[in-house]
Design a protein around this motif. Structure first.
Motif, mmCIF file in Angstrom:
data_model
loop_
_atom_site.group_PDB
_atom_site.id
_atom_site.type_symbol
_atom_site.label_atom_id
_atom_site.label_comp_id
_atom_site.label_asym_id
_atom_site.label_seq_id
_atom_site.Cartn_x
_atom_site.Cartn_y
_atom_site.Cartn_z
ATOM 1 N N VAL A 424 42.101 42.827 5.566
ATOM 2 C CA VAL A 424 42.236 43.631 4.387
ATOM 3 C C VAL A 424 40.843 43.889 4.079
ATOM 4 O O VAL A 424 40.098 43.025 4.142
ATOM 5 C CB VAL A 424 42.930 42.716 3.299
ATOM 6 C CG1 VAL A 424 42.717 43.283 1.962
ATOM 7 C CG2 VAL A 424 44.530 42.269 3.620
ATOM 8 N N GLU A 425 40.606 45.077 3.392
ATOM 9 C CA GLU A 425 39.451 45.495 2.879
ATOM 10 C C GLU A 425 39.132 45.862 1.375
ATOM 11 O O GLU A 425 40.190 46.371 1.027
ATOM 12 C CB GLU A 425 38.699 46.487 3.705
ATOM 13 C CG GLU A 425 38.746 46.241 5.406
ATOM 14 C CD GLU A 425 38.377 47.357 5.886
ATOM 15 O OE1 GLU A 425 37.419 47.591 6.569
ATOM 16 O OE2 GLU A 425 39.262 48.166 6.093
ATOM 17 N N LEU A 426 38.086 45.660 0.700
ATOM 18 C CA LEU A 426 37.767 46.335 -0.593
ATOM 19 C C LEU A 426 36.737 47.217 -0.577
ATOM 20 O O LEU A 426 35.922 47.128 0.235
ATOM 21 C CB LEU A 426 37.614 45.084 -1.597
ATOM 22 C CG LEU A 426 38.515 43.962 -1.850
ATOM 23 C CD1 LEU A 426 37.853 43.051 -3.120
ATOM 24 C CD2 LEU A 426 39.877 44.828 -2.545
ATOM 25 N N ARG A 427 36.728 48.188 -1.464
ATOM 26 C CA ARG A 427 35.508 49.182 -1.682
ATOM 27 C C ARG A 427 35.563 49.291 -3.177
ATOM 28 O O ARG A 427 36.438 49.207 -4.097
ATOM 29 C CB ARG A 427 35.611 50.399 -0.908
ATOM 30 C CG ARG A 427 36.821 51.348 -1.726
ATOM 31 C CD ARG A 427 36.682 52.712 -0.620
ATOM 32 N NE ARG A 427 37.724 53.264 -1.256
ATOM 33 C CZ ARG A 427 38.008 54.922 -0.748
ATOM 34 N NH1 ARG A 427 37.072 55.102 0.435
ATOM 35 N NH2 ARG A 427 38.878 55.451 -1.034
ATOM 36 N N VAL A 428 34.076 49.640 -3.793
ATOM 37 C CA VAL A 428 33.951 49.274 -5.093
ATOM 38 C C VAL A 428 33.186 50.780 -5.198
ATOM 39 O O VAL A 428 32.214 51.447 -4.608
ATOM 40 C CB VAL A 428 32.762 48.377 -5.303
ATOM 41 C CG1 VAL A 428 32.309 48.464 -7.042
ATOM 42 C CG2 VAL A 428 33.289 47.052 -5.248
ATOM 43 N N ASN A 429 33.700 51.432 -6.338
ATOM 44 C CA ASN A 429 33.206 52.729 -6.625
ATOM 45 C C ASN A 429 33.161 53.876 -5.107
ATOM 46 O O ASN A 429 32.104 54.603 -5.187
ATOM 47 C CB ASN A 429 31.816 52.650 -7.089
ATOM 48 C CG ASN A 429 32.067 52.142 -8.753
ATOM 49 O OD1 ASN A 429 33.053 51.985 -9.226
ATOM 50 N ND2 ASN A 429 30.903 51.639 -8.954
ATOM 51 N N ARG A 430 34.056 53.781 -4.351
ATOM 52 C CA ARG A 430 34.422 54.490 -3.318
ATOM 53 C C ARG A 430 33.211 54.320 -2.209
ATOM 54 O O ARG A 430 32.885 55.222 -1.409
ATOM 55 C CB ARG A 430 34.463 56.160 -3.709
ATOM 56 C CG ARG A 430 35.657 56.372 -4.574
ATOM 57 C CD ARG A 430 37.087 56.131 -4.264
ATOM 58 N NE ARG A 430 37.884 56.189 -5.249
ATOM 59 C CZ ARG A 430 38.779 57.190 -5.351
ATOM 60 N NH1 ARG A 430 38.741 58.150 -4.212
ATOM 61 N NH2 ARG A 430 39.706 57.282 -6.243
ATOM 62 N N GLY A 431 32.552 53.122 -2.275
ATOM 63 C CA GLY A 431 31.586 52.885 -1.473
ATOM 64 C C GLY A 431 32.064 52.425 -0.153
ATOM 65 O O GLY A 431 33.239 52.560 0.328
ATOM 66 N N PRO A 432 31.180 51.806 0.669
ATOM 67 C CA PRO A 432 31.730 51.263 1.894
ATOM 68 C C PRO A 432 32.723 50.286 1.950
ATOM 69 O O PRO A 432 32.802 49.410 0.987
ATOM 70 C CB PRO A 432 30.556 50.767 2.788
ATOM 71 C CG PRO A 432 29.450 50.365 1.527
ATOM 72 C CD PRO A 432 29.892 51.407 0.619
ATOM 73 N N TRP A 433 33.670 50.071 2.662
ATOM 74 C CA TRP A 433 34.690 49.074 2.667
ATOM 75 C C TRP A 433 34.161 47.733 3.330
ATOM 76 O O TRP A 433 33.315 47.470 4.212
ATOM 77 C CB TRP A 433 35.915 49.340 3.899
ATOM 78 C CG TRP A 433 36.558 50.447 3.384
ATOM 79 C CD1 TRP A 433 36.585 51.793 3.810
ATOM 80 C CD2 TRP A 433 37.778 50.527 2.458
ATOM 81 N NE1 TRP A 433 37.604 52.645 3.163
ATOM 82 C CE2 TRP A 433 38.190 51.788 2.315
ATOM 83 C CE3 TRP A 433 38.285 49.340 1.634
ATOM 84 C CZ2 TRP A 433 39.254 52.009 1.510
ATOM 85 C CZ3 TRP A 433 39.327 49.811 0.484
ATOM 86 C CH2 TRP A 433 39.690 50.906 0.558
ATOM 87 N N GLN A 434 34.679 46.483 2.497
ATOM 88 C CA GLN A 434 34.276 45.293 2.774
ATOM 89 C C GLN A 434 35.287 44.622 3.093
ATOM 90 O O GLN A 434 36.362 44.426 2.385
ATOM 91 C CB GLN A 434 33.312 44.645 1.772
ATOM 92 C CG GLN A 434 32.145 45.789 1.115
ATOM 93 C CD GLN A 434 31.505 45.087 -0.014
ATOM 94 O OE1 GLN A 434 30.998 43.655 0.013
ATOM 95 N NE2 GLN A 434 31.260 45.744 -1.097
ATOM 96 N N GLN A 435 35.196 43.745 4.334
ATOM 97 C CA GLN A 435 36.304 42.954 4.718
ATOM 98 C C GLN A 435 36.592 41.573 4.095
ATOM 99 O O GLN A 435 35.392 40.953 3.751
ATOM 100 C CB GLN A 435 36.085 42.531 6.361
ATOM 101 C CG GLN A 435 37.474 42.309 6.844
ATOM 102 C CD GLN A 435 37.405 41.870 8.489
ATOM 103 O OE1 GLN A 435 36.784 42.960 8.920
ATOM 104 N NE2 GLN A 435 38.022 41.234 8.931
ATOM 105 N N THR A 436 37.670 41.437 3.767
ATOM 106 C CA THR A 436 37.747 40.212 2.838
ATOM 107 C C THR A 436 38.300 38.986 3.789
ATOM 108 O O THR A 436 38.281 39.175 5.140
ATOM 109 C CB THR A 436 39.090 40.356 1.947
ATOM 110 O OG1 THR A 436 40.375 40.412 2.746
ATOM 111 C CG2 THR A 436 39.067 41.511 1.080
#
Length: 499
Positions: A424-436
């Motif tokens: 599962v990944e998150l991204r902030v303001n359409r930036g790069p995806w960061q793995q949770t």
């Protein structure tokens, strides 16, 4: 009223149904009943007005509505002689009350129109000057008419209350089913559910519980009143394209080697980020073993399951026989199925939306073909097979609520039933995806929790989540509505970070 409501649910197009679920959620049935009550009150008022102006016109309105109710009762799978008699009796009582109230109202109105008798008549000889008009005196004949009207109105209310009590008494089967449920002792499973790993909990306050309590589990179905099924008389029939037709009683089902599994199920009306999904520990007998007793014939590719209230679902035959834990469930989280969740028996099928699999109060399995039979929702525009889409949701922080600057902890759930979540990944303001950080799954058939801390300074942020299943397939980004086979898109929240 519930019969008419059921007919309304059957008649509305899928777009309207989806709108109602999206707007009212699990309160959709309450909203429908309130709306119906308002419509009935309006029709009653209309009947009174037209009957007052033209005799039998109001009775015609009541008659048409009564016929509609009778027709609705006849279309219900659980139609009984009691229900038919009650529908006819309700219409008759409505006509009698209408005529009585209109007659009393007309008497009151005709007497009120009579000129009031003057309290005293001045004599011209007694005084040469003009005398003021006497104050109007209430006509004593008005009071009895007004009293009779109010008595008739009170009588109508009493009739309604008695009718309601009578109807409730006739619906006493629900109480019988509830008492019967209380007497059911679930057997020890032959195969217990694997223990929940300690690492399955992400440890984030406010996140969705890993196992959904029965009282919080979503309920979406077409039954306005919960079918009351007595387990002592319940029978499941397997028919259609089989070598042998099979009948199974509740006692025989409980005597089978039951298995217990955690399975996450979801409604096809669940929008992106929605809560029409839940995870429970189900106890039941594998459907594949029952079908093996019947012996499906070559060419069959669908099982049409039927509920006690007539609702049907079409499930691919291969899904019920491929080894997954598709169950004839009798237990939910360690207790007999709640009445509203299908007591005494329901279907639970991992990997498929409920509209093609999760038949409650199940009474029949017909082995057939998709080209020969259609289920309840298919002719209403929904797809035939309904596999659940891989999806994910942000539970905390809640969208729109301010949070303090610094490390903001995000958490939620993700699911890819019968495939499993890989990341599962998150991204902030359409930036790069960061793995949770992904918590351990209970099984491939359940959702899993995730969490991630992000360092955020003061400002407004858009945060999105996506999941990837164990096969490497990434969640669909394109926003699509629930119809015809499940919503897609990334769950997106706005976060207001304060200093």
């Amino acid at each position: 009223m519930t019969a008419v409501g059921g007919a309304v649910i059957d008649a509305v197009p899928p777009g309207v149904k989806d709108w109602a679920v999206a707007l009212f959620g699990t309160a959709d049935k309450v909203a429908l009943l309130v709306g119906m009550a308002l419509v009935i009150a309006g029709l009653a008022a209309l009947a009174g007005v037209v009957e007052d102006r033209r005799r039998f016109a109001g009775i015609a309105v009541v008659g048409v509505f009564g016929l509609a109710g009778l027709a609705a009762v006849l279309t219900r799978a659980q139609a009984s002689a009691n229900a038919l008699v009650l529908a006819v009796l309700t219409a008759v009582v409505a006509v009698v009350l209408l005529r009585l109230l209109v007659r009393r109202l007309q008497e009151w109105g005709s007497q009120a129109a009579e000129p009031a008798t003057a309290a005293a008549t001045p004599s011209p000889a007694a005084s040469p000057t003009p005398t003021a008009y006497p104050s109007p005196t209430p006509n004593p004949r008005h009071a009895p008419a007004r009293r009779r009207f109010l008595q008739a109105l009170a009588g109508g209310a009493a009739f309604t209350a008695v009718g309601g009590a009578f109807a409730a008494a006739w619906r006493g089967a629900a109480a019988v089913a509830s008492e019967a449920r209380g007497r059911v002792a679930l057997p020890v499973p032959a195969s217990a559910a694997p223990a929940i790993p300690a690492a399955a909990e992400a440890g984030v306050e406010g996140i969705t519980p890993l196992v959904t309590p029965n009282t919080d589990f979503y309920r979406i179905d077409t039954a306005l009143s919960v079918p009351a099924v007595d387990p002592a008389t319940w029978v499941l029939k397997v028919t259609g394209m089989v070598d042998r037709e099979v009948e199974l009683s509740f006692a025989e089902l409980l005597a089978k080697p039951l298995v217990e599994r955690h399975v996450t199920i979801a409604c096809v009306s669940n929008n992106v980020g929605g809560d029409l999904i839940g995870n429970a520990r189900w106890l039941g007998w594998p459907v594949r073993e029952l079908l093996a007793l019947a012996g499906p014939q070559a060419g069959a590719d669908m099982v049409l399951s039927r509920s006690a209230d007539g609702w049907t679902a079409g499930t691919p035959l291969e899904v019920l026989t491929d080894g997954r834990d598709a169950l004839l469930a009798v237990g939910m989280n360690g207790e007999p199925l709640p009445l509203e969740h299908g007591f005494p028996v329901r279907l639970v099928v991992p990997g498929l939306y409920g509209y093609v699999s999760a038949t409650k109060w199940v009474t029949q399995l017909k082995v057939t073909r998709f080209e020969d039979d259609v289920a309840y929702w298919t002719p209403r525009g929904w797809s035939e097979r309904g596999p659940i889409k891989t999806s994910s949701r942000i539970d905390v922080p809640r969208g729109g609520r301010p949070v303090k600057a610094g490390t903001v902890l995000f958490g939620g759930v993700a699911w890819a039933q019968h495939t499993g979540i890989g990341k599962v990944e998150l991204r902030v303001n359409r930036g790069p995806w960061q793995q949770t950080g992904l918590a351990q799954s209970i099984s491939l058939d359940t959702w899993c929790q995730w969490k991630l801390g992000l360092d955020l300074t003061e400002g407004q942020y858009e945060v999105q989540v996506r999941a990837t299943d164990l096969s490497g397939r990434v969640q669909d980004e394109q926003n699509r509505p629930a119809a015809p086979n499940g919503a897609t898109g990334f769950h997106t929240i706005r976060v207001d970070v304060k200093p």
